[in-house]
Design an enzyme around this catalytic site. Structure first.
Site, PDB file in Angstrom:
ATOM      1  N   SER A  19      41.554  49.297  50.995  1.00 28.16           N
ATOM      2  CA  SER A  19      42.928  49.167  51.476  1.00 28.16           C
ATOM      3  C   SER A  19      43.689  48.167  50.611  1.00 28.16           C
ATOM      4  O   SER A  19      43.114  47.467  49.779  1.00 28.16           O
ATOM      5  CB  SER A  19      42.958  48.707  52.941  1.00 28.16           C
ATOM      6  OG  SER A  19      42.446  47.393  53.063  1.00 28.16           O
ATOM      7  N   ARG A  41      33.320  47.701  52.313  1.00 31.61           N
ATOM      8  CA  ARG A  41      32.333  48.008  53.353  1.00 31.61           C
ATOM      9  C   ARG A  41      32.500  49.422  53.911  1.00 31.61           C
ATOM     10  O   ARG A  41      31.547  49.985  54.437  1.00 31.61           O
ATOM     11  CB  ARG A  41      32.448  46.987  54.484  1.00 31.61           C
ATOM     12  CG  ARG A  41      32.009  45.585  54.102  1.00 31.61           C
ATOM     13  CD  ARG A  41      32.214  44.615  55.244  1.00 31.61           C
ATOM     14  NE  ARG A  41      33.627  44.436  55.567  1.00 31.61           N
ATOM     15  CZ  ARG A  41      34.067  43.682  56.586  1.00 31.61           C
ATOM     16  NH1 ARG A  41      33.208  43.053  57.358  1.00 31.61           N
ATOM     17  NH2 ARG A  41      35.361  43.575  56.816  1.00 31.61           N
ATOM     18  N   ASP A  66      28.916  44.921  50.707  1.00 31.99           N
ATOM     19  CA  ASP A  66      29.503  43.730  51.317  1.00 31.99           C
ATOM     20  C   ASP A  66      29.405  42.602  50.300  1.00 31.99           C
ATOM     21  O   ASP A  66      28.303  42.288  49.823  1.00 31.99           O
ATOM     22  CB  ASP A  66      28.736  43.390  52.600  1.00 31.99           C
ATOM     23  CG  ASP A  66      29.363  42.268  53.402  1.00 31.99           C
ATOM     24  OD1 ASP A  66      29.956  41.357  52.799  1.00 31.99           O
ATOM     25  OD2 ASP A  66      29.237  42.291  54.643  1.00 31.99           O
ATOM     26  N   VAL A  67      30.539  41.977  49.971  1.00 36.68           N
ATOM     27  CA  VAL A  67      30.539  40.936  48.936  1.00 36.68           C
ATOM     28  C   VAL A  67      29.774  39.698  49.354  1.00 36.68           C
ATOM     29  O   VAL A  67      29.487  38.842  48.509  1.00 36.68           O
ATOM     30  CB  VAL A  67      31.979  40.545  48.534  1.00 36.68           C
ATOM     31  CG1 VAL A  67      32.738  41.723  47.967  1.00 36.68           C
ATOM     32  CG2 VAL A  67      32.735  39.920  49.709  1.00 36.68           C
ATOM     33  N   TYR A 158      41.610  30.336  54.938  1.00 38.05           N
ATOM     34  CA  TYR A 158      41.985  31.208  53.816  1.00 38.05           C
ATOM     35  C   TYR A 158      42.594  30.391  52.678  1.00 38.05           C
ATOM     36  O   TYR A 158      42.292  30.629  51.498  1.00 38.05           O
ATOM     37  CB  TYR A 158      42.969  32.263  54.304  1.00 38.05           C
ATOM     38  CG  TYR A 158      43.411  33.245  53.250  1.00 38.05           C
ATOM     39  CD1 TYR A 158      42.553  34.243  52.805  1.00 38.05           C
ATOM     40  CD2 TYR A 158      44.691  33.179  52.698  1.00 38.05           C
ATOM     41  CE1 TYR A 158      42.955  35.150  51.830  1.00 38.05           C
ATOM     42  CE2 TYR A 158      45.095  34.089  51.734  1.00 38.05           C
ATOM     43  CZ  TYR A 158      44.230  35.062  51.301  1.00 38.05           C
ATOM     44  OH  TYR A 158      44.635  35.950  50.336  1.00 38.05           O
ATOM     45  N   LYS A 162      41.246  30.165  48.828  1.00 36.11           N
ATOM     46  CA  LYS A 162      42.062  30.538  47.670  1.00 36.11           C
ATOM     47  C   LYS A 162      42.237  29.367  46.701  1.00 36.11           C
ATOM     48  O   LYS A 162      42.228  29.571  45.477  1.00 36.11           O
ATOM     49  CB  LYS A 162      43.415  31.060  48.136  1.00 36.11           C
ATOM     50  CG  LYS A 162      43.343  32.388  48.879  1.00 36.11           C
ATOM     51  CD  LYS A 162      42.934  33.540  47.962  1.00 36.11           C
ATOM     52  CE  LYS A 162      41.474  33.860  47.977  1.00 36.11           C
ATOM     53  NZ  LYS A 162      41.085  34.964  47.067  1.00 36.11           N
ATOM     54  N   VAL A 191      52.443  40.661  50.781  1.00 36.98           N
ATOM     55  CA  VAL A 191      52.676  42.070  50.454  1.00 36.98           C
ATOM     56  C   VAL A 191      52.303  42.943  51.648  1.00 36.98           C
ATOM     57  O   VAL A 191      51.555  42.533  52.535  1.00 36.98           O
ATOM     58  CB  VAL A 191      51.895  42.509  49.193  1.00 36.98           C
ATOM     59  CG1 VAL A 191      52.501  41.899  47.939  1.00 36.98           C
ATOM     60  CG2 VAL A 191      50.425  42.144  49.296  1.00 36.98           C
ATOM     61  N   THR A 193      50.344  45.005  53.030  1.00 34.59           N
ATOM     62  CA  THR A 193      48.997  45.575  53.093  1.00 34.59           C
ATOM     63  C   THR A 193      48.481  45.599  54.530  1.00 34.59           C
ATOM     64  O   THR A 193      49.024  44.921  55.405  1.00 34.59           O
ATOM     65  CB  THR A 193      48.008  44.759  52.240  1.00 34.59           C
ATOM     66  OG1 THR A 193      47.598  43.615  52.993  1.00 34.59           O
ATOM     67  CG2 THR A 193      48.635  44.292  50.944  1.00 34.59           C
TER      68      THR A 193
END
Length: 328
Positions: A19, A41, A66-67, A158, A162, A191, A193
């Site tokens: 996505s 995933r 899965d990272v 988050y 980052k 954005v 998303t």
């Protein structure tokens, strides 16, 4: 000046491709003739993307993973090498976020956000770098955030992820100097998303991005631009990009005042929502494709916001200088 790369025939792994920016970046890279290995995933979502890429004449290998799982990361890299025999570009994009006051977030939410949004980037880079070093070339292209340089309330985990990821990318670029391996970053604004449709929240209201919201394709086109000219940091937006960084340098108290006073309200819609875990630990079925439920902000509204913030920052700077002269 960055050397322009011919993208046709190159091979790219794109993480978080089910996505949002990952999905749209994969499509844009395929249009340039890049052969894709897409991972996330959700196998079903990736297979929808694969069909769209192939319908446009591109090549696309689907490898779910899965990272946060080292074995999955190694398998994605291995499968890509088995299919194409090489990897030229790693597009690191997979990320999650969680909304809540830091001290009220479940600790496992904080840890999971860092595991995906920071360590996921490091795991994939660690897995592809031996191949890049052997070939003497390669490109690690990180989809970052404007929050890599700034901050917003309710998103502390988050923001931490980052900031850490951008710092790592800068250090990695120095380590790889002279090796032929490039590191690039795209600082993405808010954005449109599905990320906000997936994120857990502690507030029983639907989370929304800090306005203004840009079309997700803005970020995807910036990814392609960095792929063509590697080794740079791309800031694709003005209001929530270049101007924001400028304001943070010359009048940081303006942003602090706005986000400190109104930041929580700006990131919550009136729509009630109970979503305590979101997609942190298990993928969700909704939100396949590039776009989520929050549309891009119309251009005229962004222009109005630019004019207003510029006037506010300019007035604040002039006022501060006048006060400084008076004190002297």
């Amino acid at each position: 000046m960055a050397r322009r790369e011919e993208l046709k025939g190159k091979v790219a792994i794109v993480t978080g491709a089910s996505s949002g920016v990952g999905w749209q970046s994969a499509l844009r890279l395929a249009e340039e003739g890049v052969k894709l290995c897409v991972t996330a995933r959700r196998r079903e979502a990736l297979e929808v993307l694969q069909k769209e890429v192939e319908a446009r004449g591109g090549e696309c290998l689907v490898v779910p993973g899965d990272v946060t799982v080292a074995g999955d990361v190694r398998w994605v890299v291995s499968a890509c090498l088995q299919r194409y025999g090489r990897i030229d570009i790693l597009v690191n994009d997979a990320a999650v976020q969680t909304y809540g006051y830091f001290d009220q977030l479940p600790w496992e939410h904080i840890q999971r956000t860092l595991e995906v949004s920071c360590l996921g980037y490091l795991r994939f880079a660690h897995a592809v770098l031996p191949h890049f070093r052997e070939r003497g070339s390669g490109h690690i292209l990180n989809v970052q955030s404007m929050l890599s340089e700034g901050a917003a309330p309710l998103l502390s985990a988050y923001v931490a992820a980052k900031h850490a990821t951008l710092g790592w990318a800068k250090a990695l670029k120095l380590e790889l100097h002279g090796t032929g391996i490039q590191v690039s970053n795209v600082l993405v604004p808010s954005v449109s998303t599905p990320m906000f449709d997936h994120a857990p929240t502690q507030f029983e209201r639907k989370p929304v991005p800090v306005p203004p919201t840009y079309d997700v394709d803005l970020a995807a086109r910036a990814v392609v631009k960095c792929a063509r000219k590697p080794g740079r940091t791309e800031i694709p937006a003005f209001l929530q990009g270049t101007m924001l960084l400028w304001m943070d340098r010359v009048a940081p108290f303006v942003g602090n005042l706005i986000l400190g006073r109104y930041g929580r309200r700006m990131q919550q819609a009136r729509e009630p929502l109970h979503r305590p875990d979101g997609n942190l630990f298990q993928p969700v079925s909704q939100g396949v494709g590039a776009y989520g439920s929050v549309p891009p902000t119309p251009g005229w509204k962004r222009f109005t916001a630019v004019a207003g913030l510029a006037a506010l920052a300019g007035g604040a700077v002039l006022g501060a200088r006048g006060l400084a002269r008076a004190v002297r």
